[in-house]
Write a protein that holds these residues in place. Sequence first.
Motif, PDB file in Angstrom:
ATOM      1  N   UNK A 113     -60.983  90.072 -25.565  1.00 47.74           N
ATOM      2  CA  UNK A 113     -60.401  90.712 -24.387  1.00 47.74           C
ATOM      3  C   UNK A 113     -60.281  89.747 -23.220  1.00 47.74           C
ATOM      4  N   UNK A 114     -61.140  88.741 -23.172  1.00 46.37           N
ATOM      5  CA  UNK A 114     -61.082  87.814 -22.049  1.00 46.37           C
ATOM      6  C   UNK A 114     -60.344  86.536 -22.385  1.00 46.37           C
ATOM      7  N   UNK A 115     -59.869  86.450 -23.636  1.00 49.21           N
ATOM      8  CA  UNK A 115     -59.109  85.280 -24.020  1.00 49.21           C
ATOM      9  C   UNK A 115     -59.999  84.091 -24.284  1.00 49.21           C
ATOM     10  N   UNK A 116     -59.416  83.070 -24.887  1.00 51.65           N
ATOM     11  CA  UNK A 116     -60.187  81.905 -25.263  1.00 51.65           C
ATOM     12  C   UNK A 116     -59.254  80.702 -25.170  1.00 51.65           C
ATOM     13  N   UNK A 149     -62.419  89.395  -9.969  1.00 53.75           N
ATOM     14  CA  UNK A 149     -62.664  90.822  -9.819  1.00 53.75           C
ATOM     15  C   UNK A 149     -62.023  91.577 -10.972  1.00 53.75           C
ATOM     16  N   UNK A 150     -62.843  92.063 -11.894  1.00 55.93           N
ATOM     17  CA  UNK A 150     -62.336  92.792 -13.043  1.00 55.93           C
ATOM     18  C   UNK A 150     -62.232  94.277 -12.761  1.00 55.93           C
ATOM     19  N   UNK A 151     -61.605  94.981 -13.700  1.00 54.04           N
ATOM     20  CA  UNK A 151     -61.343  96.406 -13.485  1.00 54.04           C
ATOM     21  C   UNK A 151     -62.621  97.223 -13.504  1.00 54.04           C
ATOM     22  N   UNK A 205     -61.476  98.145 -24.561  1.00 52.45           N
ATOM     23  CA  UNK A 205     -61.943  97.191 -23.552  1.00 52.45           C
ATOM     24  C   UNK A 205     -60.809  96.389 -22.923  1.00 52.45           C
ATOM     25  N   UNK A 206     -59.592  96.578 -23.390  1.00 50.51           N
ATOM     26  CA  UNK A 206     -58.487  95.810 -22.850  1.00 50.51           C
ATOM     27  C   UNK A 206     -57.681  96.573 -21.821  1.00 50.51           C
ATOM     28  N   UNK A 207     -57.879  97.866 -21.764  1.00 52.72           N
ATOM     29  CA  UNK A 207     -57.122  98.693 -20.841  1.00 52.72           C
ATOM     30  C   UNK A 207     -58.048  99.118 -19.705  1.00 52.72           C
ATOM     31  N   UNK A 208     -57.621  98.920 -18.451  1.00 47.35           N
ATOM     32  CA  UNK A 208     -58.526  99.190 -17.333  1.00 47.35           C
ATOM     33  C   UNK A 208     -59.091 100.612 -17.350  1.00 47.35           C
ATOM     34  N   UNK A 258     -68.371  92.767 -19.265  1.00 44.18           N
ATOM     35  CA  UNK A 258     -68.411  91.587 -18.389  1.00 44.18           C
ATOM     36  C   UNK A 258     -67.633  91.828 -17.107  1.00 44.18           C
ATOM     37  N   UNK A 259     -67.368  93.077 -16.782  1.00 43.40           N
ATOM     38  CA  UNK A 259     -66.584  93.376 -15.588  1.00 43.40           C
ATOM     39  C   UNK A 259     -65.097  93.506 -15.895  1.00 43.40           C
ATOM     40  N   UNK A 260     -64.682  93.124 -17.105  1.00 45.89           N
ATOM     41  CA  UNK A 260     -63.272  93.101 -17.455  1.00 45.89           C
ATOM     42  C   UNK A 260     -62.734  94.489 -17.791  1.00 45.89           C
ATOM     43  N   UNK A 261     -61.478  94.635 -18.127  1.00 49.85           N
ATOM     44  CA  UNK A 261     -60.509  93.544 -18.257  1.00 49.85           C
ATOM     45  C   UNK A 261     -60.084  92.940 -16.906  1.00 49.85           C
ATOM     46  N   UNK A 262     -59.767  91.673 -16.943  1.00 54.25           N
ATOM     47  CA  UNK A 262     -59.337  90.963 -15.743  1.00 54.25           C
ATOM     48  C   UNK A 262     -57.825  90.790 -15.785  1.00 54.25           C
ATOM     49  N   UNK A 263     -57.276  90.441 -14.652  1.00 51.87           N
ATOM     50  CA  UNK A 263     -55.874  90.037 -14.636  1.00 51.87           C
ATOM     51  C   UNK A 263     -55.855  88.535 -14.367  1.00 51.87           C
TER      52      UNK A 263
END
Lengths: 427, 283, 492
Positions: free
Chosen positions: A199-202, C438-440, C340-343, C427-432
């Motif tokens: 999800x955070x990429x690599x 600052x993650x979602x 986990x990929x969608x806010x 981890x605070x994500x997903x991020x942009x």
Amino acid sequence: MRYRLLALITATALLTTTACSGDKKDETAATTAPSTAPSSAGGPAREDADLVIWTSEAASRAVTPIAQKFGQDNNITVAVQVIAADLAANAITANEAGNGPDILTLPNDFLGGALQNGTVKPLSLAASDLTAYEKSAVASVSRNGQVWALPYGMENLVLYRNTKAVPQAPATVEDLVSTGQAAVKKGTVKRALSLPVGQEGDAYHMHPFFTSAGGSLFGMDASGQYDTTKIGIGTPESIAAAKKIAALGEKGSKVLSRSIDGSNAIAQFTAGNAAYLISGPWALADIRKSKVPYDITPIPPFKGGKPAAPFLGVQAFWMLSNAKNPAFAEEFVTKTMNTPEAMTAMYEQDPRPPVRDDVLAAVSAKDADMGKLAAGAKNATLLPDFPFMAGVWPPLGQAYATIVGGADPTSTMQKTGKTIESAVKAK
Amino acid sequence: MTVRWWREVGLRHAGGLVAVVFAVVPVLYVVSAAFNPLGTVVSTDVIPTQFSLVHFRSLFSDPARPFPRWLLNTVIVCAAVTVVQVLCSALAAYAFSRFRFKGRRGGLLTLLLIQMFPQFLAVIALFTMITELGDAVPALGLNTIAGYSLVLMGGALAQVWLIKGYFDTIPRQLDEAAVVDGASHATVFFKILLPLARPILAVTGLLAFVGVIGEFLLASIFLTDTRSKTLAVGLYGIIESDRSNNLGVFAAGALMTALPVVLLFQYLQRYIVGGLTSGAVKD
Amino acid sequence: MIRILCLGIAVGTAAALTPSLAGGGHYVVLTVAWVVVAVLLVTYGTRRAVTAKYLIPGTLLLVVFTVAPVLATVQMSTTNYGDGTRTTKQETVERILANSVVQAPDSPIFDLTVAGSGDGDFVFLLVDRATGQAYEGNRDGLRELDPPVTAPPGYTILTPKQVNDAAAQLREFAVPTEGGAIRQRGLREAYEGRAMLRYDGNAITDTQTHTRYTVQRQGDREYFVDANGERLSDQSWRAGVGLDNYRKAFTDERILGGFLRIFGWTVAFAAGSVALTFVVGLGLAVMLNDPRVRGQKWYRSVLLLPYAIPGFISILVWSGFFNQEFGLINNLTGLDVDWLGDPVWAKAALLLLNLWLGFPYMFLVATGALQAIPGELKEAATIDGAGGFTAFRRITFPLLLVAVAPILVASFAFNFNNFNVIELLTHGGPFTPDNPDAGATDILISYTVRLAFGAGGAQFGFAAAIATLLFVITGVLAAAQFRATRSLEEVH
């Protein structure tokens, strides 16, 4: 009342004397009997051992026996400690507090942050003393005319192939996709490629595809060093490359998926689920154990594209500037580890291509995988060590993950470029 | 079984069973992973398909992961911190409940505010402090269970509010009568209040215990030496270093960690049910 | 009597430690130790101060291990402490100079034996590896020796351990030569090295190129910089910056932009977690707390499991469940949710996990509260003609709420700073890609920790400022809540 006071004084006096005598004993032990160090057998490895080494779990299995022998030879106690998380950050903080290790193992990208914080000290060996070592490996830990660490192993991404699913190595990424998907159709495997995205990429694992598709992280100056004034992310080339990655993603051929991440990428291959795996030497032990028939080849380029360039990481031994036992540390790194025997032992416990040319040659003769892993580094570029990379990797990885998930490559790359630019400028 | 039974009791069981499934499935997964000889993420499912003790054996035989030692460390830290926390909190709660003094209200509020500040945010200062303490008194420095316990004991007054609430519900007449009989304040506290407050002491003890056994953020900074680690930081290291392969060993360790806690909870169950609220309602 | 003994132990321990503490220069620790002892003596030595006797033990621990670090953090917030500024200026200069020693080209390598006088003076006994010539080297220079090589009178040959232990003194020791100085390398080897840099108190000069590096400010810190603005080293040093960190927190758009949104989600997350766990827990308690339901104890034992398993274990296990393709949840339910990929789904995942972690506790609490409500009250309500639900709503529920209010508030406070669940699951994500800080699903504390240790490297000073602000916010919120729930009533 008087009785109480008396009791108080007696108790105090008693404790003071017993404690003091205990104190003295310690002192004499420290000054007169340095050779009768506490026996390393049985006694707990204390943090005040005569040589403290911090390392990762994998490397600890290789370092521990060597360090223990060093301890016996010199009649000292040695502690090899596995640091669970954030070895680099913890070491920098602990070193400043005077509580750090004497030696640690980390890849070459530790150098930038370590120099910024004055955490490491140079080897006191000249580069000319390290002629037995692969030049690029020594260069990766050299700066300002000094060599800052003793390299021991190389790591770079390669392509692992399940030879039962795909007998022939692919020449291009397109080949990889078509042969992989054919194997899926046949039912030999469940997916074509296992490459960690998450999800955070690599950004590290995506770099070969990105570079082959024409992208770059930074420009290069005439001497082959990174030119950080030329940021490659957000440029038209990077957008074109991102589009090629998007085509492999969840809205394209579905070869790349965010469901594959660091925790399951290797296991997908070892379980026989994936036809291909892009990973480094750290995956080798698992793959061998799994009995999946495999072969190792360099990562192929896109058809008509540039060579796929993985990052070259160099694992190394570092000596810390605030080490409590600098002489033992220096002896261990520059003498004990700086031998073909020790380097061979490192390979045996934690197989990755050694950086001593003589050891690599000897090892490759017996273990063909080492030569194949090393061949994967042919087009590699050095893993950058700038302290500001901490502000570059996360947004870049995130951009890849977002693009794999189906986001617009153009705007994503442009936004990411701006983010990275400000991270680079901040320092 | 009548329709009425189904409507009034059967539905209750149905709801309960849904909750049981929800609660148990993740636990089953851990059990399944612990006994699965492959022990990887890919090979593990909720229903155990294979049975092997290989991961448990490796927990007790791998010198790089001295699980028994971690267990011992954890027991020491948990016991020390829990006892100190409950005792200090109970002492202070007694003062707040029974004495009227200047700054009482302010003190209670301040306590609450300080407790809400996550100790983790002061980690750099704590690290410097323990380093200095360790230079002076090596037994209390980094990589010592004692030093780490001391840091956690900074939360010694964390349970004051809960215990005070319970003390408030114990009729004052009891201790007043004792005082008339010539008992000192210490006698009142130790001989009368504490025995009566057993339920809340058990509950707060459990709360403290659960908090300490799961603490790994500070532990991962203060305890780097393999032999000084607690279960939390040790197990976290196992799973963090190789998530895909070490799931089995991690799960086995997790089971061994959770088992005593679960048993303790079962044993103290009746206190938890009553301890937190019974007094407050009676009021 | 026990009291006397304990006090005696305290005084005795402090007294016993005093010589070594004073000798080692640990005056802060020494002072704190004696202050603690003095407080204990004053409190417990007399019959007065009864209240203090009960407050002191916990308060002392709190002050030393929580309040003091917090104050130190506040103090740190006025410095630039962080990566690149961890050392003092003096240490920075020392390290830069020490690191500039290079081995002179084509210089000899010696086998080294170190001999010491016992009072901090040393002699190097050296044998040139190439020629076999032996030398004796001291602070004045080199002298050729004839074999057998022995230590000069008054000096004894040091064991490896002694050489190692004398490292601090040996660092200052070098045998001057024409080309530089002979220095120790490890235990048994010496080389001729040359320091390439020199410091004159103001500037560092390169002895080869004669470039002068003077102190100049760049950004929030100072460096040694040459005439063209090139830094000699990225290493700067620690300095006070006043309120700059706070100014940065309030003016940096990147931080401000994320802050309000994150604050909103933090409150929603904490409130949502409390509400969900409480509703589910209470519902279960009401359902199962009925004399006709058999096996209540059995239910309780099983439903307790999630709470009894240490949190970090459960969270790590759950984090795998949410994987879109391989995760247990999508596999069992046949869904294809991008957890986990969608806010939005990521937030739902967090609440679901927190529900699992927290409902057993609320279930037990609610069961206890229900059982404690006197039966007469309920009966009275039923006689008055109220139906089951009305009785619950009008009588049981309000009583119950009063009973559990402090627990709900405590639970809110806990979740407000529940770093573990955020860090281990999302981890605070997903991020942009345009805001990797600052993650979602970031809450204030995970956001703070990332600012402190994340993208910009370690910025302890700045992080301390944010932590201080967070402390203030948390405090105000907590005070407001307690006012609202009126559980302070008893205090009045």
